[in-house]
Design an enzyme around this catalytic site. Structure first.
Site, short mmCIF file in Angstrom:
data_model
loop_
_atom_site.label_atom_id
_atom_site.label_comp_id
_atom_site.label_asym_id
_atom_site.label_seq_id
_atom_site.Cartn_x
_atom_site.Cartn_y
_atom_site.Cartn_z
N ASP A 51 3.44 18.95 32.11
CA ASP A 51 3.49 17.72 32.91
C ASP A 51 3.80 18.10 34.35
O ASP A 51 4.88 17.85 34.87
CB ASP A 51 4.55 16.78 32.33
CG ASP A 51 4.54 15.40 32.97
OD1 ASP A 51 3.63 15.12 33.79
OD2 ASP A 51 5.44 14.59 32.66
N MET A 80 -4.88 28.34 35.38
CA MET A 80 -4.92 27.07 36.09
C MET A 80 -4.76 27.24 37.60
O MET A 80 -5.44 26.58 38.38
CB MET A 80 -3.85 26.12 35.55
CG MET A 80 -3.93 25.87 34.04
SD MET A 80 -5.47 25.11 33.51
CE MET A 80 -5.27 23.45 34.13
N ASN A 82 9.29 29.91 40.53
CA ASN A 82 8.25 30.59 39.76
C ASN A 82 7.64 31.69 40.62
O ASN A 82 6.84 31.41 41.52
CB ASN A 82 7.18 29.59 39.31
CG ASN A 82 6.18 30.20 38.35
OD1 ASN A 82 6.15 31.41 38.16
ND2 ASN A 82 5.35 29.36 37.76
N SER A 88 3.92 33.79 37.77
CA SER A 88 2.63 33.39 37.24
C SER A 88 1.58 34.45 37.57
O SER A 88 1.52 34.92 38.71
CB SER A 88 2.19 32.05 37.82
OG SER A 88 0.84 31.78 37.50
N ASN A 141 7.45 34.08 31.43
CA ASN A 141 6.19 33.44 31.78
C ASN A 141 5.09 33.98 30.85
O ASN A 141 5.36 34.69 29.90
CB ASN A 141 5.86 33.72 33.25
CG ASN A 141 5.13 32.58 33.92
OD1 ASN A 141 4.21 32.00 33.36
ND2 ASN A 141 5.52 32.25 35.15
N THR A 158 3.04 26.02 24.06
CA THR A 158 1.92 26.25 23.14
C THR A 158 2.26 25.80 21.72
O THR A 158 1.41 25.22 21.03
CB THR A 158 1.52 27.73 23.17
OG1 THR A 158 1.25 28.11 24.52
CG2 THR A 158 0.27 27.97 22.34
#
EC number: 1.3.5.2
Length: 346
Positions: free
Chosen positions: A65, A113, A175, A178, A240, A311
Protein backbone atom coordinates in the site's frame (compact mmCIF):
# COMPACT_ATOMS: atom_id res chain seq x y z
CA UNK A 1 -12.10 -13.73 -5.19
CA UNK A 2 -8.56 -14.83 -4.36
CA UNK A 3 -8.62 -17.39 -7.21
CA UNK A 4 -10.00 -14.76 -9.60
CA UNK A 5 -7.19 -12.35 -8.74
CA UNK A 6 -4.59 -15.04 -9.47
CA UNK A 7 -6.05 -15.42 -12.96
CA UNK A 8 -5.14 -11.79 -13.70
CA UNK A 9 -1.82 -10.17 -14.51
CA UNK A 10 -0.04 -9.72 -11.14
CA UNK A 11 0.07 -5.91 -11.22
CA UNK A 12 -3.52 -5.67 -12.48
CA UNK A 13 -4.62 -7.98 -9.66
CA UNK A 14 -2.75 -5.89 -7.12
CA UNK A 15 -4.34 -2.70 -8.42
CA UNK A 16 -7.85 -4.17 -8.37
CA UNK A 17 -7.50 -5.63 -4.88
CA UNK A 18 -6.00 -2.43 -3.50
CA UNK A 19 -8.74 -0.34 -5.12
CA UNK A 20 -11.44 -2.46 -3.48
CA UNK A 21 -9.68 -2.32 -0.12
CA UNK A 22 -9.33 1.46 -0.47
CA UNK A 23 -13.09 1.80 -1.09
CA UNK A 24 -13.76 -0.39 1.94
CA UNK A 25 -11.41 1.74 4.05
CA UNK A 26 -13.32 4.90 3.17
CA UNK A 27 -16.48 3.43 4.72
CA UNK A 28 -15.51 3.22 8.36
CA UNK A 29 -18.68 1.60 9.76
CA UNK A 30 -18.32 -1.25 7.25
CA UNK A 31 -14.97 -2.16 8.81
CA UNK A 32 -16.33 -2.93 12.26
CA UNK A 33 -18.10 -6.26 11.65
CA UNK A 34 -15.29 -7.94 9.67
CA UNK A 35 -12.78 -6.58 12.17
CA UNK A 36 -14.65 -8.34 14.98
CA UNK A 37 -14.48 -11.57 12.99
CA UNK A 38 -10.90 -11.29 11.76
CA UNK A 39 -8.87 -9.46 14.39
CA UNK A 40 -7.16 -11.51 17.09
CA UNK A 41 -7.24 -9.34 20.21
CA UNK A 42 -5.20 -10.90 23.00
CA UNK A 43 -3.01 -9.09 25.56
CA UNK A 44 -0.34 -11.78 25.16
CA UNK A 45 0.31 -10.51 21.63
CA UNK A 46 0.98 -6.89 22.56
CA UNK A 47 4.40 -5.47 21.78
CA UNK A 48 6.25 -2.33 22.84
CA UNK A 49 8.96 -1.40 20.36
CA UNK A 50 10.88 1.88 19.93
CA UNK A 51 8.33 3.66 22.12
CA UNK A 52 5.30 2.56 20.09
CA UNK A 53 2.57 0.18 21.32
CA UNK A 54 1.51 -2.51 18.84
CA UNK A 55 -1.61 -4.68 19.37
CA UNK A 56 0.23 -7.64 17.83
CA UNK A 57 3.63 -8.22 16.20
CA UNK A 58 2.43 -8.98 12.66
CA UNK A 59 2.66 -6.10 10.20
CA UNK A 60 2.12 -5.45 6.52
CA UNK A 61 5.44 -4.76 4.79
CA UNK A 62 6.09 -1.73 2.61
CA UNK A 63 5.18 -2.08 -1.06
CA UNK A 64 1.64 -3.37 -0.72
CA UNK A 65 0.00 0.00 0.00
CA UNK A 66 2.54 2.52 -1.21
CA UNK A 67 0.23 5.54 -1.14
CA UNK A 68 -1.61 4.83 2.15
CA UNK A 69 -4.92 4.16 0.41
CA UNK A 70 -6.29 1.22 2.43
CA UNK A 71 -5.20 1.73 6.03
CA UNK A 72 -8.56 0.91 7.57
CA UNK A 73 -8.67 -2.39 5.69
CA UNK A 74 -5.30 -3.49 7.07
CA UNK A 75 -6.62 -2.90 10.58
CA UNK A 76 -9.84 -4.82 9.85
CA UNK A 77 -7.89 -7.76 8.38
CA UNK A 78 -6.02 -8.16 11.64
CA UNK A 79 -2.59 -6.61 11.16
CA UNK A 80 -0.84 -5.12 14.17
CA UNK A 81 0.65 -2.33 12.05
CA UNK A 82 1.17 -1.37 8.41
CA UNK A 83 4.11 0.24 6.64
CA UNK A 84 3.29 2.48 3.68
CA UNK A 85 5.63 3.42 0.85
CA UNK A 86 8.22 3.43 -0.43
CA UNK A 87 7.44 7.14 -0.80
CA UNK A 88 9.62 9.63 -2.64
CA UNK A 89 9.39 13.43 -2.39
CA UNK A 90 8.09 13.73 -5.96
CA UNK A 91 5.63 11.37 -7.69
CA UNK A 92 7.20 8.91 -10.11
CA UNK A 93 5.87 6.20 -12.41
CA UNK A 94 8.54 3.60 -11.69
CA UNK A 95 10.01 1.13 -14.15
CA UNK A 96 8.40 -0.01 -17.44
CA UNK A 97 5.84 -2.82 -17.33
CA UNK A 98 5.73 -5.77 -16.94
CA UNK A 99 7.52 -5.39 -13.62
CA UNK A 100 5.79 -7.82 -11.23
CA UNK A 101 5.89 -11.62 -11.61
CA UNK A 102 4.34 -14.50 -9.66
CA UNK A 103 6.59 -17.50 -9.20
CA UNK A 104 3.80 -19.82 -8.09
CA UNK A 105 5.94 -22.96 -8.08
CA UNK A 106 8.30 -21.23 -5.65
CA UNK A 107 5.66 -19.35 -3.59
CA UNK A 108 7.58 -16.21 -4.51
CA UNK A 109 7.38 -12.89 -6.34
CA UNK A 110 9.87 -10.93 -8.40
CA UNK A 111 9.33 -7.20 -8.66
CA UNK A 112 11.17 -4.38 -10.34
CA UNK A 113 8.57 -1.71 -9.59
CA UNK A 114 11.07 1.11 -9.09
CA UNK A 115 9.42 3.10 -6.28
CA UNK A 116 6.27 3.92 -8.26
CA UNK A 117 4.20 6.19 -6.01
CA UNK A 118 2.10 9.35 -6.01
CA UNK A 119 4.58 11.27 -3.90
CA UNK A 120 4.99 12.21 -0.26
CA UNK A 121 2.60 15.17 -0.39
CA UNK A 122 -0.42 13.12 -1.44
CA UNK A 123 0.42 10.38 1.06
CA UNK A 124 0.65 13.00 3.80
CA UNK A 125 -2.91 14.13 3.01
CA UNK A 126 -4.19 10.55 3.21
CA UNK A 127 -2.35 9.84 6.44
CA UNK A 128 -3.64 13.06 7.99
CA UNK A 129 -7.21 12.08 7.09
CA UNK A 130 -6.74 8.63 8.64
CA UNK A 131 -5.40 10.18 11.83
CA UNK A 132 -8.36 12.54 12.01
CA UNK A 133 -10.69 9.55 11.77
CA UNK A 134 -8.99 7.93 14.73
CA UNK A 135 -7.40 4.96 12.98
CA UNK A 136 -6.12 2.69 15.79
CA UNK A 137 -3.39 1.09 13.63
CA UNK A 138 0.27 2.07 14.11
CA UNK A 139 1.70 3.25 10.79
CA UNK A 140 5.26 3.09 9.56
CA UNK A 141 6.41 5.21 6.63
CA UNK A 142 9.06 3.90 4.26
CA UNK A 143 11.12 6.62 2.53
CA UNK A 144 13.22 6.56 -0.64
CA UNK A 145 14.87 8.85 -3.15
CA UNK A 146 13.60 9.73 -6.61
CA UNK A 147 15.24 7.82 -9.44
CA UNK A 148 16.69 10.95 -11.07
CA UNK A 149 18.24 12.30 -7.86
CA UNK A 150 22.04 11.78 -7.83
CA UNK A 151 23.43 9.75 -4.92
CA UNK A 152 25.29 12.82 -3.73
CA UNK A 153 21.96 14.57 -3.16
CA UNK A 154 20.03 11.56 -1.88
CA UNK A 155 19.88 12.91 1.67
CA UNK A 156 17.92 15.93 0.42
CA UNK A 157 15.22 13.63 -0.99
CA UNK A 158 14.91 11.67 2.24
CA UNK A 159 14.73 14.93 4.19
CA UNK A 160 12.04 16.41 1.95
CA UNK A 161 9.87 13.31 2.23
CA UNK A 162 10.44 13.06 5.98
CA UNK A 163 9.45 16.68 6.59
CA UNK A 164 6.19 16.23 4.67
CA UNK A 165 5.27 12.97 6.41
CA UNK A 166 6.79 13.38 9.88
CA UNK A 167 3.58 14.46 11.67
CA UNK A 168 1.64 11.40 10.50
CA UNK A 169 3.86 8.32 10.92
CA UNK A 170 4.54 6.40 14.11
CA UNK A 171 7.95 5.39 12.82
CA UNK A 172 10.04 5.95 9.67
CA UNK A 173 12.20 3.60 7.61
CA UNK A 174 15.02 4.68 5.31
CA UNK A 175 14.98 2.35 2.32
CA UNK A 176 18.54 2.19 1.04
CA UNK A 177 18.37 -1.45 -0.05
CA UNK A 178 15.91 -1.82 -2.93
CA UNK A 179 17.60 -3.43 -5.94
CA UNK A 180 15.25 -1.65 -8.36
CA UNK A 181 16.56 1.94 -8.18
CA UNK A 182 19.97 2.19 -9.90
CA UNK A 183 22.78 2.82 -7.43
CA UNK A 184 20.53 2.93 -4.36
CA UNK A 185 22.26 0.08 -2.55
CA UNK A 186 25.48 2.10 -2.53
CA UNK A 187 23.82 4.11 0.24
CA UNK A 188 24.33 1.08 2.52
CA UNK A 189 28.09 1.53 2.22
CA UNK A 190 29.96 3.18 5.07
CA UNK A 191 30.69 6.75 3.86
CA UNK A 192 27.32 7.23 2.12
CA UNK A 193 25.37 5.74 5.00
CA UNK A 194 27.28 7.70 7.63
CA UNK A 195 26.50 10.98 5.87
CA UNK A 196 22.86 10.04 5.25
CA UNK A 197 22.20 9.15 8.88
CA UNK A 198 24.03 12.26 10.11
CA UNK A 199 21.60 14.37 8.06
CA UNK A 200 18.43 12.43 8.85
CA UNK A 201 18.70 11.59 12.52
CA UNK A 202 18.43 15.21 13.79
CA UNK A 203 15.43 15.85 11.51
CA UNK A 204 12.90 13.92 13.60
CA UNK A 205 12.21 12.82 17.15
CA UNK A 206 10.11 9.95 15.81
CA UNK A 207 11.64 6.44 15.68
CA UNK A 208 13.98 6.10 12.70
CA UNK A 209 14.89 2.70 11.26
CA UNK A 210 17.01 1.46 8.36
CA UNK A 211 16.03 -1.29 5.91
CA UNK A 212 18.89 -3.54 4.85
CA UNK A 213 19.47 -5.95 1.98
CA UNK A 214 19.73 -9.73 2.42
CA UNK A 215 22.76 -9.83 0.15
CA UNK A 216 25.14 -8.04 2.55
CA UNK A 217 28.13 -9.93 3.95
CA UNK A 218 28.49 -10.42 7.72
CA UNK A 219 31.16 -7.71 7.73
CA UNK A 220 28.86 -5.27 5.92
CA UNK A 221 26.02 -6.07 8.34
CA UNK A 222 28.34 -5.32 11.25
CA UNK A 223 29.21 -1.96 9.68
CA UNK A 224 25.51 -1.16 9.35
CA UNK A 225 24.97 -2.09 13.01
CA UNK A 226 27.83 0.16 14.10
CA UNK A 227 26.51 3.15 12.15
CA UNK A 228 22.95 2.56 13.36
CA UNK A 229 24.21 2.73 16.94
CA UNK A 230 26.48 5.70 16.25
CA UNK A 231 23.55 7.73 14.94
CA UNK A 232 21.10 6.49 17.58
CA UNK A 233 18.64 4.81 15.25
CA UNK A 234 15.82 2.91 16.92
CA UNK A 235 15.99 -0.21 14.80
CA UNK A 236 16.65 -2.15 11.61
CA UNK A 237 14.25 -3.76 9.14
CA UNK A 238 15.75 -6.96 7.77
CA UNK A 239 15.49 -7.82 4.96
CA UNK A 240 14.60 -6.32 1.59
CA UNK A 241 14.25 -8.42 -1.56
CA UNK A 242 17.22 -10.40 -2.90
CA UNK A 243 19.02 -10.62 -6.23
CA UNK A 244 19.84 -14.30 -5.60
CA UNK A 245 18.06 -16.91 -7.74
CA UNK A 246 19.29 -20.29 -6.44
CA UNK A 247 16.95 -23.27 -6.67
CA UNK A 248 13.98 -21.63 -8.38
CA UNK A 249 11.59 -23.67 -10.54
CA UNK A 250 9.37 -21.01 -12.09
CA UNK A 251 9.76 -19.97 -15.76
CA UNK A 252 9.87 -16.37 -14.47
CA UNK A 253 12.95 -17.07 -12.36
CA UNK A 254 15.36 -15.16 -14.61
CA UNK A 255 13.39 -11.92 -14.62
CA UNK A 256 15.33 -8.94 -13.28
CA UNK A 257 14.31 -7.49 -9.95
CA UNK A 258 14.04 -8.34 -6.29
CA UNK A 259 12.92 -11.80 -5.20
CA UNK A 260 10.63 -12.21 -2.18
CA UNK A 261 8.73 -15.04 -0.54
CA UNK A 262 9.63 -18.61 0.40
CA UNK A 263 13.12 -18.69 -1.23
CA UNK A 264 14.14 -15.77 1.01
CA UNK A 265 13.12 -17.51 4.26
CA UNK A 266 16.46 -19.07 5.19
CA UNK A 267 18.54 -16.00 4.40
CA UNK A 268 16.15 -13.66 6.22
CA UNK A 269 16.40 -15.77 9.37
CA UNK A 270 20.19 -15.99 9.03
CA UNK A 271 20.51 -12.19 8.76
CA UNK A 272 18.15 -11.70 11.71
CA UNK A 273 20.19 -14.00 13.93
CA UNK A 274 23.42 -12.25 12.94
CA UNK A 275 22.00 -8.80 13.66
CA UNK A 276 20.47 -9.95 16.96
CA UNK A 277 23.93 -10.86 18.26
CA UNK A 278 25.02 -7.23 18.13
CA UNK A 279 21.78 -5.27 18.22
CA UNK A 280 21.92 -4.00 21.81
CA UNK A 281 19.43 -1.14 22.04
CA UNK A 282 18.11 -1.65 18.50
CA UNK A 283 14.71 -3.16 17.73
CA UNK A 284 14.69 -5.64 14.86
CA UNK A 285 11.83 -5.98 12.37
CA UNK A 286 12.08 -9.23 10.42
CA UNK A 287 10.61 -9.66 6.93
CA UNK A 288 11.13 -12.25 4.22
CA UNK A 289 9.56 -15.66 3.67
CA UNK A 290 7.11 -15.69 6.59
CA UNK A 291 4.30 -18.11 5.68
CA UNK A 292 3.30 -20.04 8.82
CA UNK A 293 2.80 -19.56 12.56
CA UNK A 294 6.06 -21.44 13.07
CA UNK A 295 7.88 -18.93 10.85
CA UNK A 296 6.45 -16.11 12.96
CA UNK A 297 7.44 -17.91 16.17
CA UNK A 298 11.00 -18.50 14.90
CA UNK A 299 11.51 -14.84 13.99
CA UNK A 300 10.30 -13.63 17.39
CA UNK A 301 12.40 -16.22 19.19
CA UNK A 302 15.46 -15.23 17.12
CA UNK A 303 15.23 -11.65 18.34
CA UNK A 304 12.67 -9.81 16.21
CA UNK A 305 10.38 -7.41 18.04
CA UNK A 306 8.07 -7.23 15.02
CA UNK A 307 7.55 -9.31 11.88
CA UNK A 308 6.27 -8.16 8.49
CA UNK A 309 4.66 -10.07 5.63
CA UNK A 310 3.99 -9.33 1.98
CA UNK A 311 4.35 -12.31 -0.36
CA UNK A 312 2.93 -14.73 2.21
CA UNK A 313 -0.15 -12.52 2.43
CA UNK A 314 -0.47 -12.43 -1.39
CA UNK A 315 -0.55 -16.23 -1.50
CA UNK A 316 -2.35 -16.74 1.81
CA UNK A 317 -5.30 -14.42 1.25
CA UNK A 318 -7.38 -12.31 3.64
CA UNK A 319 -7.48 -14.88 6.47
CA UNK A 320 -3.68 -15.08 6.54
CA UNK A 321 -3.07 -12.66 9.47
CA UNK A 322 -5.69 -14.39 11.62
CA UNK A 323 -4.25 -17.85 10.90
CA UNK A 324 -0.73 -16.76 11.81
CA UNK A 325 -1.73 -15.04 15.04
CA UNK A 326 -3.99 -17.85 16.26
CA UNK A 327 -1.22 -20.31 15.44
CA UNK A 328 1.29 -18.17 17.33
CA UNK A 329 -0.96 -18.20 20.41
CA UNK A 330 -1.20 -21.99 20.22
CA UNK A 331 2.59 -22.26 20.07
CA UNK A 332 2.91 -19.91 23.04
CA UNK A 333 0.46 -22.00 25.04
CA UNK A 334 2.25 -25.23 24.14
CA UNK A 335 5.59 -23.77 25.27
CA UNK A 336 4.20 -22.11 28.39
CA UNK A 337 5.04 -18.61 27.15
CA UNK A 338 2.77 -15.90 28.54
CA UNK A 339 4.04 -12.87 26.58
CA UNK A 340 6.15 -12.05 23.55
CA UNK A 341 8.66 -10.27 25.75
CA UNK A 342 9.15 -13.53 27.62
CA UNK A 343 9.69 -15.34 24.31
CA UNK A 344 12.44 -12.96 23.20
CA UNK A 345 14.21 -13.29 26.56
CA UNK A 346 14.16 -17.10 26.38
Amino acid sequence: MHRFLFALDPEAAHGLALGLLALWSERGPLLEVPARLLRVEDPRLRVEAFGVSFPNPLGLAAGMDKDARALGAWWALGFGFAEVGTLTPRPQVGNPKPRLFRLVEDRALINRMGFNNRGAEEAARRLKRSRQRGLPLPIGVNLGKNRDTPLGRAAEDYLKALRLLEPFGDYFVLNVSSPNTPGLRALQEGPFLDELLARLRPATKKPLLLKVAPDLSPKALDEVLALAKKHRLQGLVAVNTTLAREGLKSPWAKEAGGLSGRPLKGRALEVLRHLAEGAEGLALVSVGGVETPLDLWERLKAGASLVQVYTGFVYGGPLFPRRLLLGLLRLMEAEGVSSLGELRRA
